[in-house]
Design a protein around this motif. Structure first.
Motif, PDB file in Angstrom:
ATOM      1  N   ALA A 579       0.833  -1.204   0.000  1.00 33.10           N
ATOM      2  CA  ALA A 579       0.000   0.000   0.000  1.00 33.10           C
ATOM      3  C   ALA A 579       0.868   1.255   0.000  1.00 33.10           C
ATOM      4  N   ARG A 580       1.954   1.245   0.786  1.00 36.86           N
ATOM      5  CA  ARG A 580       2.836   2.412   0.824  1.00 36.86           C
ATOM      6  C   ARG A 580       3.578   2.586  -0.506  1.00 36.86           C
ATOM      7  N   GLN A 581       3.983   1.476  -1.106  1.00 38.63           N
ATOM      8  CA  GLN A 581       4.655   1.574  -2.400  1.00 38.63           C
ATOM      9  C   GLN A 581       3.706   2.126  -3.469  1.00 38.63           C
ATOM     10  N   CYS A 582       2.464   1.649  -3.457  1.00 41.00           N
ATOM     11  CA  CYS A 582       1.490   2.140  -4.439  1.00 41.00           C
ATOM     12  C   CYS A 582       1.216   3.629  -4.235  1.00 41.00           C
ATOM     13  N   ALA A 583       1.277   4.073  -2.993  1.00 44.46           N
ATOM     14  CA  ALA A 583       1.102   5.502  -2.741  1.00 44.46           C
ATOM     15  C   ALA A 583       2.236   6.306  -3.376  1.00 44.46           C
ATOM     16  N   ARG A 584       3.403   5.671  -3.541  1.00 42.14           N
ATOM     17  CA  ARG A 584       4.537   6.315  -4.230  1.00 42.14           C
ATOM     18  C   ARG A 584       4.530   5.988  -5.723  1.00 42.14           C
TER      19      ARG A 584
END
Length: 634
Positions: A579-584
């Motif tokens: 989820a954090r990677q997709c936010a980036r």
């Protein structure tokens, strides 16, 4: 005509031998720096033409009188202003006694031609130097490689213990010699191309010099030499600079001093010299009692590959690059290096370096936690993986070894580690991407120290490694002592025990669901969990491939929230990272592969757990069909 000549950059002339008269166009007067009021004569021209070119132009004119054509000839013309210009003269006969022609200023062309010739000669000289250097390198590598291969062959015959020890010593010495040559080549290539990166960290200068003495104690003792270190009394001197480059520079000098000293002593001294507004200057002096260097060779000992005593250098091992590297490192650090010597009386090297005053407390020695560590080793080469795992295991550490970055990410998402040894070049998920993915996990996994290991230690690559989130770097090939020392310096205070290992189904939450909603609602939620664990990873992957980053992050968070309702699972921690990677707006394909792998593993765990639930819940689950909970959950 004047406009045409001005634009074309030439002038025209006419001469008549029968009358002795000459005429020049205005462009020629301008070209040779004379006033148009001056009448040209043969004597004037001969006086201004370069003496070495007079015969050339006279012969050319005589040939033209006979053949009818004045072939192009280059001459140098000395102008009244002191400047020498290069002129191209050409012409043809105009009747029996007259001649007409042109003159063109080719000074710029000649200078360009000379610079090209100089560049060509320089390139040829560089090629010759490279060939000579490669020849030296070939010799320096082949000699120890011969000993290395012979030792390996002898060890294959399984000798007894008494014979094994000297063979292992020879093997170690040969491998070290090869690495010394390779290191010299790489170091020189970096400093010559200007790719040296000088770091600025706080360190104790006196402690660094003291360490140099300890490093070479055994080498000096083996030759019966005394190694003295002085100027280190008193309080520590905390400076800001590059301690690693300082050690590299001084290692070359101290090593050479010991190599070329047959008897007597070698000393290392430290003293302050001067200060300015920005830095304090310190002098390090390395003095030996060896045979010394003749004055005629002192001026060239810092040149690449220049060996003062080639036979002696080859006998003791060396590339001849060490001093060149030392000089360039000293200059890269803003300092200088000098040498003085008298044959038979020894040699003294003086290195003056500036160090900025420390901008904060130095990271000095502090109490290091002891005891075994849980280490995750990610290395795709099976030989390196086995050797490093064996070394660390013999030191008492617990090692989990995996062959690619994806499995490293999966392992650290499941259980905690004290340290990660991460190879930077791996299949599936390389070390850079794996490091970034680990840093995107939830604590404490994201805080795990990461030691990068790689054969690619170029400064620009190292910057990328540190930007990805590594804590330290060690270049391959790995030397056991360096690896253990690095691990010791990277130890961190052990974390408080955290409930982060493995998959744990929370039966108390299941009982609470039964109490609050009855068997039917609990069964629907459990059936929903089984379905989503298999279905949502597919939808997350599809969203990532479509670069629908917000949808992918939402799907990952939805599955994570559902998992957290039933217990603690490694898949939940991986979903948080995704989820954090997709936010980036990024997510590596190998991370998705790990998502599928962990979802399949969790489905097996959940099926096992649900097979042991109380019979009323099991019966209710059997009665649930997929559309029932899909309508209630979408």
């Amino acid at each position: 005509m004047n406009l045409a000549e001005s634009l074309a950059g030439f002038g025209h002339w006419r001469s008549d031998r029968s009358t002795g008269t000459y005429s020049w166009s205005p462009q020629i007067y301008q070209m040779i720096g004379l006033s148009t009021e001056l009448t040209p004569t043969r004597e004037l021209m001969l006086a201004m033409i370069h003496p070495d070119d007079v015969d050339k132009i006279v012969v050319a004119v005589n040939d033209a009188t006979r053949d009818g054509t004045l072939a192009p000839v280059r001459i140098r013309w000395n102008r009244p202003d002191g400047k020498t210009v290069h002129i191209l003269v050409a012409g043809q006969m105009d009747g029996p006694t007259a001649m007409i022609g042109i003159m063109r200023d080719i000074t710029e062309e000649v200078e360009t031609e000379r610079s090209l010739i100089a560049a060509r000669d320089q390139a040829r000289a560089a090629e010759r130097a490279k060939a000579e250097l490669l020849s030296v390198m070939s010799h320096e590598i082949r000699t120890p490689m011969n000993g290395l291969l012979n030792s390996v062959e002898a060890l294959r015959r399984n000798p007894d213990e008494a014979q094994r020890r000297p063979l292992l010593d020879t093997l170690n010495q040969a491998a070290s010699s090869v690495m010394s040559v390779v290191d010299d080549m790489l170091d020189y290539s970096r400093v010559e191309s200007g790719r040296v990166v000088i770091e600025s960290v706080n360190f104790d200068l006196k402690a660094a010099i003291r360490t140099m003495g300890h490093l070479f104690d055994s080498m000096a003792e083996a030759k019966g030499l005394t190694l003295d270190v002085h100027g280190l009394d008193g309080e520590p001197v905390i400076v800001c600079g590059d301690s690693a480059r300082l050690q590299q520079l001084l290692s070359n000098l101290v090593s050479n001093a010991i190599k070329f000293t047959e008897a007597g002593s070698v000393s290392i001294g430290l003293s302050p010299t001067r200060s300015d507004d920005d830095a304090d200057y310190w002098m390090v002096i390395i003095r030996d009692s060896g045979r010394g260097i003749g004055q005629e060779t002192l001026g060239r000992i810092f040149a690449r590959g220049d060996q003062v005593d080639a036979a002696r250098m080859r006998l003791q091992g060396g590339t001849g690059l060490g001093l060149a590297i030392s000089q360039q490192l000293a200059e890269a650090m803003g300092g200088s290096i000098a040498v003085s010597s008298d044959p038979g009386k020894g040699t003294t090297f003086s290195v003056e370096l500036p160090f900025k005053r420390a901008d904060g407390p130095a990271a000095l020695a502090e109490e290091v936690p002891t005891g075994p560590m849980r280490i995750l080793l990610a290395e795709d080469n099976p030989i390196n993986r086995r050797l490093m795992a064996g070394l660390l295991t013999r030191e008492g550490h617990q090692v989990i070894a995996v062959e690619d970055g994806r499995k490293a990410l999966g392992a650290i998402a499941i259980e905690p580690f004290d340290l990660v040894l991460m190879d930077m070049q791996m299949p599936e998920l390389d070390g850079i991407s794996a490091t970034r993915s680990i840093r995107a996990l939830d604590p404490p996994a994201c805080d795990t120290p990461i030691l990068a290991i790689s054969a690619d230690s170029q400064p620009e690559r190292r910057r990328i490694y540190f930007e990805a989130g590594i804590d330290s770097f060690l270049a391959k090939p790995i030397v056991s002592g360096q690896l253990l020392d690095m691990i010791a310096t990277m130890r961190r205070t052990k974390r408080a025990p955290a409930d982060t290992g493995g998959d744990k189904f929370n039966r108390e939450r299941l009982n609470l669901l039964v109490e609050q909603g009855g068997y039917d609602d609990a069964a629907i939620l459990m059936k929903m969990l089984l379905f989503d664990v298999s279905d949502r990873p597919q939808r997350i992957a599809a969203s990532v491939r479509a670069q629908a980053w917000e949808l992918a992050a939402a799907e990952a968070e939805a599955l994570r929230t559902l998992l957290d309702s039933f217990g603690s699972f490694s898949l939940s921690r991986l979903l948080a990272a995704i989820a954090r990677q997709c936010a980036r707006r990024e997510c590596q394909p190998a991370v998705l592969e790990e998502l599928f792998e962990q979802s399949r593993a969790l489905a097996l765990v959940l099926n096992g757990e649900f097979g042991a639930v109380p019979s009323p819940i099991a019966q209710a689950m059997d009665n649930v069909v997929e559309p029932d909970f899909l309508r209630g959950s979408r």
